[in-house]
Design a protein around this motif. Sequence first.
Motif, PDB file in Angstrom:
ATOM      1  N   UNK A 177      68.578   9.752  63.304  1.00 42.38           N
ATOM      2  CA  UNK A 177      69.387   9.635  62.090  1.00 42.38           C
ATOM      3  C   UNK A 177      68.931  10.670  61.056  1.00 42.38           C
ATOM      4  N   UNK A 178      69.220  11.950  61.318  1.00 43.16           N
ATOM      5  CA  UNK A 178      68.808  12.960  60.341  1.00 43.16           C
ATOM      6  C   UNK A 178      69.662  12.881  59.070  1.00 43.16           C
ATOM      7  N   UNK A 179      69.124  13.375  57.950  1.00 42.14           N
ATOM      8  CA  UNK A 179      69.918  13.397  56.718  1.00 42.14           C
ATOM      9  C   UNK A 179      71.207  14.202  56.919  1.00 42.14           C
ATOM     10  N   UNK A 180      72.229  13.843  56.200  1.00 39.99           N
ATOM     11  CA  UNK A 180      73.526  14.497  56.337  1.00 39.99           C
ATOM     12  C   UNK A 180      73.413  16.011  56.133  1.00 39.99           C
ATOM     13  N   UNK A 181      73.981  16.754  57.084  1.00 36.43           N
ATOM     14  CA  UNK A 181      73.987  18.209  57.001  1.00 36.43           C
ATOM     15  C   UNK A 181      72.709  18.893  57.436  1.00 36.43           C
ATOM     16  N   UNK A 182      71.718  18.127  57.883  1.00 39.88           N
ATOM     17  CA  UNK A 182      70.447  18.706  58.325  1.00 39.88           C
ATOM     18  C   UNK A 182      70.250  18.429  59.811  1.00 39.88           C
ATOM     19  N   UNK A 183      69.792  19.437  60.527  1.00 37.99           N
ATOM     20  CA  UNK A 183      69.475  19.264  61.947  1.00 37.99           C
ATOM     21  C   UNK A 183      68.003  18.904  62.082  1.00 37.99           C
ATOM     22  N   UNK A 184      67.709  17.982  62.946  1.00 30.53           N
ATOM     23  CA  UNK A 184      66.327  17.581  63.217  1.00 30.53           C
ATOM     24  C   UNK A 184      66.102  17.582  64.719  1.00 30.53           C
ATOM     25  N   UNK A 185      64.851  17.802  65.112  1.00 32.04           N
ATOM     26  CA  UNK A 185      64.461  17.787  66.518  1.00 32.04           C
ATOM     27  C   UNK A 185      63.877  16.431  66.870  1.00 32.04           C
ATOM     28  N   UNK A 186      64.275  15.937  68.041  1.00 25.66           N
ATOM     29  CA  UNK A 186      63.821  14.640  68.530  1.00 25.66           C
ATOM     30  C   UNK A 186      63.399  14.779  69.984  1.00 25.66           C
ATOM     31  N   UNK A 187      62.698  13.761  70.484  1.00 30.34           N
ATOM     32  CA  UNK A 187      62.353  13.714  71.903  1.00 30.34           C
ATOM     33  C   UNK A 187      62.199  12.269  72.337  1.00 30.34           C
ATOM     34  N   UNK A 188      62.747  11.977  73.501  1.00 33.06           N
ATOM     35  CA  UNK A 188      62.436  10.729  74.186  1.00 33.06           C
ATOM     36  C   UNK A 188      61.237  11.019  75.070  1.00 33.06           C
ATOM     37  N   UNK A 189      60.171  10.253  74.905  1.00 35.35           N
ATOM     38  CA  UNK A 189      58.969  10.396  75.715  1.00 35.35           C
ATOM     39  C   UNK A 189      58.972   9.234  76.704  1.00 35.35           C
ATOM     40  N   UNK A 190      59.096   9.549  77.989  1.00 37.13           N
ATOM     41  CA  UNK A 190      59.195   8.519  79.025  1.00 37.13           C
ATOM     42  C   UNK A 190      57.962   8.595  79.912  1.00 37.13           C
ATOM     43  N   UNK A 191      57.230   7.497  79.998  1.00 32.00           N
ATOM     44  CA  UNK A 191      56.030   7.421  80.824  1.00 32.00           C
ATOM     45  C   UNK A 191      56.245   6.409  81.937  1.00 32.00           C
ATOM     46  N   UNK A 192      55.973   6.830  83.177  1.00 31.29           N
ATOM     47  CA  UNK A 192      56.003   5.916  84.321  1.00 31.29           C
ATOM     48  C   UNK A 192      54.629   5.258  84.393  1.00 31.29           C
ATOM     49  N   UNK A 193      54.621   3.927  84.361  1.00 30.27           N
ATOM     50  CA  UNK A 193      53.354   3.198  84.259  1.00 30.27           C
ATOM     51  C   UNK A 193      53.154   2.246  85.445  1.00 30.27           C
ATOM     52  N   UNK A 194      51.872   1.968  85.720  1.00 27.48           N
ATOM     53  CA  UNK A 194      51.472   0.981  86.726  1.00 27.48           C
ATOM     54  C   UNK A 194      50.683  -0.099  85.992  1.00 27.48           C
ATOM     55  N   UNK A 195      50.963  -1.341  86.277  1.00 23.40           N
ATOM     56  CA  UNK A 195      50.321  -2.443  85.547  1.00 23.40           C
ATOM     57  C   UNK A 195      48.799  -2.475  85.722  1.00 23.40           C
ATOM     58  N   UNK A 196      48.282  -1.908  86.777  1.00 27.29           N
ATOM     59  CA  UNK A 196      46.846  -1.918  87.018  1.00 27.29           C
ATOM     60  C   UNK A 196      46.088  -0.827  86.283  1.00 27.29           C
ATOM     61  N   UNK A 197      46.794   0.019  85.543  1.00 25.89           N
ATOM     62  CA  UNK A 197      46.140   1.138  84.860  1.00 25.89           C
ATOM     63  C   UNK A 197      46.847   1.416  83.541  1.00 25.89           C
ATOM     64  N   UNK A 198      46.072   1.841  82.563  1.00 26.43           N
ATOM     65  CA  UNK A 198      46.668   2.240  81.287  1.00 26.43           C
ATOM     66  C   UNK A 198      47.023   3.721  81.292  1.00 26.43           C
ATOM     67  N   UNK A 199      46.612   4.438  82.333  1.00 21.58           N
ATOM     68  CA  UNK A 199      46.899   5.862  82.474  1.00 21.58           C
ATOM     69  C   UNK A 199      48.290   6.032  83.073  1.00 21.58           C
ATOM     70  N   UNK A 200      49.179   6.817  82.421  1.00 26.31           N
ATOM     71  CA  UNK A 200      50.522   7.009  82.981  1.00 26.31           C
ATOM     72  C   UNK A 200      50.480   7.729  84.330  1.00 26.31           C
ATOM     73  N   UNK A 201      51.400   7.373  85.212  1.00 28.37           N
ATOM     74  CA  UNK A 201      51.538   8.071  86.487  1.00 28.37           C
ATOM     75  C   UNK A 201      52.235   9.416  86.281  1.00 28.37           C
ATOM     76  N   UNK A 202      53.158   9.471  85.325  1.00 30.06           N
ATOM     77  CA  UNK A 202      53.865  10.707  84.969  1.00 30.06           C
ATOM     78  C   UNK A 202      54.468  10.518  83.586  1.00 30.06           C
ATOM     79  N   UNK A 203      54.595  11.616  82.845  1.00 29.46           N
ATOM     80  CA  UNK A 203      55.196  11.588  81.511  1.00 29.46           C
ATOM     81  C   UNK A 203      56.166  12.762  81.409  1.00 29.46           C
ATOM     82  N   UNK A 204      57.361  12.500  80.900  1.00 27.56           N
ATOM     83  CA  UNK A 204      58.355  13.560  80.703  1.00 27.56           C
ATOM     84  C   UNK A 204      58.973  13.403  79.327  1.00 27.56           C
ATOM     85  N   UNK A 205      59.350  14.538  78.733  1.00 24.77           N
ATOM     86  CA  UNK A 205      60.036  14.561  77.450  1.00 24.77           C
ATOM     87  C   UNK A 205      61.475  15.003  77.649  1.00 24.77           C
TER      88      UNK A 205
END
Length: 145
Positions: A111-139
Amino acid sequence: MRFDIFGKALRVLMPALCAALLLPACAAKETAEAPPGMGVTVNLRDVHRCSRISPEITVDQAPKGTDYFDVHLVEYTGDSQELLLGGGTWDSDGSGTIPEGGLTRHYRGPCPPSGQARDFAFVVAAMHRGSMQPLAVRLHRFTQE
């Protein structure tokens, strides 16, 4: 006097030695191809702008052992700051699809302010319940106006 000569030689030769050791590693890194892996596609529509409804996200080639996906929406502001706009988790059912509206953890769409362009990213991490370390991360980066 011998130590003086040794010290001067060491000061001259040490940077050259370090460079000689690091160059092969840098060259190998530049020529190595990125391994194929997880990909992310986001179906962002106008209804998702300034909304609490998250878009449909498709994850291709999630690593084996992926139990769930941890997703965050981040806004990059002009002053080198990153603002977390929420996200959520979604249990992996093997389809790789996070349905529209599936992210519920304080999610707010771009939701950028009217008339202004902003950069965004969805950060998606593939996770395993047995570890807090992501298996893979993509933006998935995009600009919203």
